[in-house]
Write a protein that holds these residues in place. Structure first.
Motif, PDB file in Angstrom:
ATOM      1  N   SER A 274       0.851  -1.184   0.000  1.00  0.00           N
ATOM      2  CA  SER A 274       0.000   0.000   0.000  1.00  0.00           C
ATOM      3  C   SER A 274       0.892   1.241   0.000  1.00  0.00           C
ATOM      4  O   SER A 274       1.776   1.377   0.858  1.00  0.00           O
ATOM      5  N   GLU A 275       0.688   2.127  -0.971  1.00  0.00           N
ATOM      6  CA  GLU A 275       1.483   3.355  -1.014  1.00  0.00           C
ATOM      7  C   GLU A 275       1.168   4.258   0.172  1.00  0.00           C
ATOM      8  O   GLU A 275       2.023   5.029   0.633  1.00  0.00           O
ATOM      9  N   LYS A 276      -0.052   4.129   0.689  1.00  0.00           N
ATOM     10  CA  LYS A 276      -0.453   4.982   1.807  1.00  0.00           C
ATOM     11  C   LYS A 276       0.229   4.569   3.105  1.00  0.00           C
ATOM     12  O   LYS A 276       0.812   5.396   3.805  1.00  0.00           O
ATOM     13  N   SER A 277       0.163   3.293   3.438  1.00  0.00           N
ATOM     14  CA  SER A 277       0.715   2.831   4.716  1.00  0.00           C
ATOM     15  C   SER A 277       2.112   2.246   4.591  1.00  0.00           C
ATOM     16  O   SER A 277       2.844   2.145   5.580  1.00  0.00           O
ATOM     17  N   GLY A 278       2.460   1.808   3.371  1.00  0.00           N
ATOM     18  CA  GLY A 278       3.752   1.136   3.181  1.00  0.00           C
ATOM     19  C   GLY A 278       3.730  -0.321   3.585  1.00  0.00           C
ATOM     20  O   GLY A 278       4.761  -1.006   3.515  1.00  0.00           O
ATOM     21  N   ASN A 279       2.560  -0.815   4.017  1.00  0.00           N
ATOM     22  CA  ASN A 279       2.453  -2.199   4.466  1.00  0.00           C
ATOM     23  C   ASN A 279       2.354  -3.169   3.284  1.00  0.00           C
ATOM     24  O   ASN A 279       1.759  -2.848   2.251  1.00  0.00           O
ATOM     25  N   ALA A 280       2.904  -4.363   3.472  1.00  0.00           N
ATOM     26  CA  ALA A 280       2.769  -5.422   2.472  1.00  0.00           C
ATOM     27  C   ALA A 280       1.374  -6.014   2.568  1.00  0.00           C
ATOM     28  O   ALA A 280       0.919  -6.396   3.648  1.00  0.00           O
ATOM     29  N   LEU A 281       0.681  -6.087   1.432  1.00  0.00           N
ATOM     30  CA  LEU A 281      -0.665  -6.662   1.389  1.00  0.00           C
ATOM     31  C   LEU A 281      -0.644  -8.126   0.952  1.00  0.00           C
ATOM     32  O   LEU A 281      -1.524  -8.899   1.340  1.00  0.00           O
ATOM     33  N   GLY A 282       0.350  -8.492   0.162  1.00  0.00           N
ATOM     34  CA  GLY A 282       0.432  -9.869  -0.317  1.00  0.00           C
ATOM     35  C   GLY A 282       1.711 -10.115  -1.089  1.00  0.00           C
ATOM     36  O   GLY A 282       2.405  -9.168  -1.480  1.00  0.00           O
ATOM     37  N   TYR A 283       2.014 -11.379  -1.265  1.00  0.00           N
ATOM     38  CA  TYR A 283       3.216 -11.789  -1.980  1.00  0.00           C
ATOM     39  C   TYR A 283       2.811 -12.633  -3.193  1.00  0.00           C
ATOM     40  O   TYR A 283       2.112 -13.638  -3.043  1.00  0.00           O
ATOM     41  N   ILE A 284       3.244 -12.208  -4.394  1.00  0.00           N
ATOM     42  CA  ILE A 284       2.944 -12.940  -5.620  1.00  0.00           C
ATOM     43  C   ILE A 284       4.000 -14.039  -5.774  1.00  0.00           C
ATOM     44  O   ILE A 284       5.198 -13.745  -5.826  1.00  0.00           O
ATOM     45  N   CYS A 285       3.538 -15.278  -5.826  1.00  0.00           N
ATOM     46  CA  CYS A 285       4.451 -16.421  -5.805  1.00  0.00           C
ATOM     47  C   CYS A 285       4.321 -17.268  -7.069  1.00  0.00           C
ATOM     48  O   CYS A 285       3.261 -17.336  -7.685  1.00  0.00           O
ATOM     49  N   VAL A 286       5.412 -17.914  -7.408  1.00  0.00           N
ATOM     50  CA  VAL A 286       5.453 -18.818  -8.553  1.00  0.00           C
ATOM     51  C   VAL A 286       5.913 -20.181  -8.074  1.00  0.00           C
ATOM     52  O   VAL A 286       7.035 -20.347  -7.605  1.00  0.00           O
ATOM     53  N   GLU A 287       5.006 -21.143  -8.151  1.00  0.00           N
ATOM     54  CA  GLU A 287       5.394 -22.528  -7.907  1.00  0.00           C
ATOM     55  C   GLU A 287       4.792 -23.357  -9.031  1.00  0.00           C
ATOM     56  O   GLU A 287       5.071 -23.119 -10.186  1.00  0.00           O
ATOM     57  N   LYS A 288       3.915 -24.322  -8.721  1.00  0.00           N
ATOM     58  CA  LYS A 288       3.263 -25.080  -9.792  1.00  0.00           C
ATOM     59  C   LYS A 288       2.239 -24.214 -10.522  1.00  0.00           C
ATOM     60  O   LYS A 288       1.826 -24.528 -11.628  1.00  0.00           O
TER      61      LYS A 288
END
Length: 354
Positions: A274-288
């Protein structure tokens, strides 16, 4: 450097993903690329006591292919077929047919490389068991490498191909209607797999030829440069795909992972913050498959939790079709990620900022 040959190389790779139109259980289970499973199927067909229920009929026609003569039926009834038979030097050969006075060892090579002195060791072992040769079965009938034969007499290695020999054998079996309809259909499907396997082998030969036939040092240098940087290039491709195919809600942006995050989120490529809070909202992952792992700073629109772990993650999968960024050449069951505008994902449809 002229890079037109790279485009042609890419077109060759594209044909490797072609499928048959029919529903083929071998392709669904990806057995076509697994030598061990293919050998098990071949071994069962050749076994007079195999689960196909056709007794000696498959084996009878196979020997006619090998020897161009009839083998006494009593011999065939007592034949013993062994898979992965142990030999000297801790070797295992794929399929061996034992008759009362002769033995027929078959080594199958589809994608695996020859091992050092492999056929030489087989030859020494099976000569003592009265074998007239080692049968070397490959997609298109290519010769074994010198590192494998190591001076073994050339006439002792008998090359067979799936393309000509095994396919012809199966066609005769189908024509003679030696088995029940269910088995007949499975054999037809296996013949389709052989066609696909041989086409793939031809395409790989064409790819190698396009790189090495004119001995262009720039081409060869480029290929080895790509191989040397393969992990970095694949990572760049994955990140580029994510940035260009996932749309973020206003006030969100992609960001690189910190070192501690890389350790915690093993398969993560980028994070959404979030640009407002700087908090991570999620992680985009690559597996199967391409998926997102949500943090406590995000509110999931529907239930995400994994039934086993309780962790908040979900696939980013439109129409239930996987997005395979680990092996993007494998388009058999997944979206072709090389196609322009192959998929667009609006992350706001899946989650909101808490």
């Amino acid at each position: 450097m002229n890079t037109e040959w790279l485009t042609e190389l890419g077109r060759n790779f594209e044909t490797l993903g072609c499928r048959t139109d029919s529903y083929n259980i071998f392709q669904v289970l990806e057995i076509e690329s697994k030598e061990v499973l293919i050998c098990r199927f071949l071994g069962d067909l050749l076994n007079p006591n195999g689960s196909h229920g056709c007794e000696i009929e498959f084996l009878k026609r196979f020997f006619k292919l090998l020897k161009a003569e009839e083998v006494p039926e009593e011999e065939l009834k007592n034949a013993k077929v062994v898979l992965e038979e142990h030999t000297d030097n801790n070797r295992r050969i794929d399929v061996v047919i034992h008759l009362s006075t002769e033995v027929y060892p078959i080594e199958v090579k589809i994608w695996a490389e020859d091992k050092y002195e492999q056929l030489y060791d087989y030859g020494k072992y099976y000569k003592k068991l009265n074998a007239s040769g080692i049968y070397y079965l490959t997609p298109t009938g290519w010769l074994p490498s010198e590192k494998s034969t190591q001076g073994l007499p050339k006439d002792f290695v008998k090359c067979l191909s799936f393309q000509d020999d095994i396919k012809s054998w199966l066609e005769v079996c189908l024509k003679d209607k030696i088995c029940k309809p269910g088995v007949q259909e499975i054999v037809k499907q296996f013949k389709e797999v052989i066609d696909r396997m041989c086409e793939s082998a031809k395409e790989w030969e064409a790819i190698e030829k396009s790189v090495f036939e004119d001995r262009d040092p720039d081409k060869q240098r480029a290929v080895f440069g790509i191989l040397d940087n393969a992990d970095r290039i694949k990572r760049r491709f994955q990140e580029d795909f994510i940035r260009n195919h996932i749309e973020l809600s206003d006030g969100w942006k992609f960001a690189e992972l910190q070192d501690d995050e890389k350790k915690e989120y093993k398969y993560a490529i980028l994070k959404v913050i979030s640009e407002k809070s700087g908090n991570a909202l999620g992680y985009i992952c690559v597996e199967k498959n391409l998926y997102i792992y949500a943090t406590g700073n995000a509110r999931c629109i529907d239930e995400w939790k994994d039934e086993k772990t309780g962790l908040p993650w979900r696939y980013l999968t439109p129409d239930n079709k996987p997005i395979n960024l680990r092996n993007p050449l494998d388009v058999k069951n997944s979206i072709d990620v090389f196609a322009p505008d192959s998929v667009k994902i609006n992350l706001g449809d899946y989650m909101k900022e808490a």
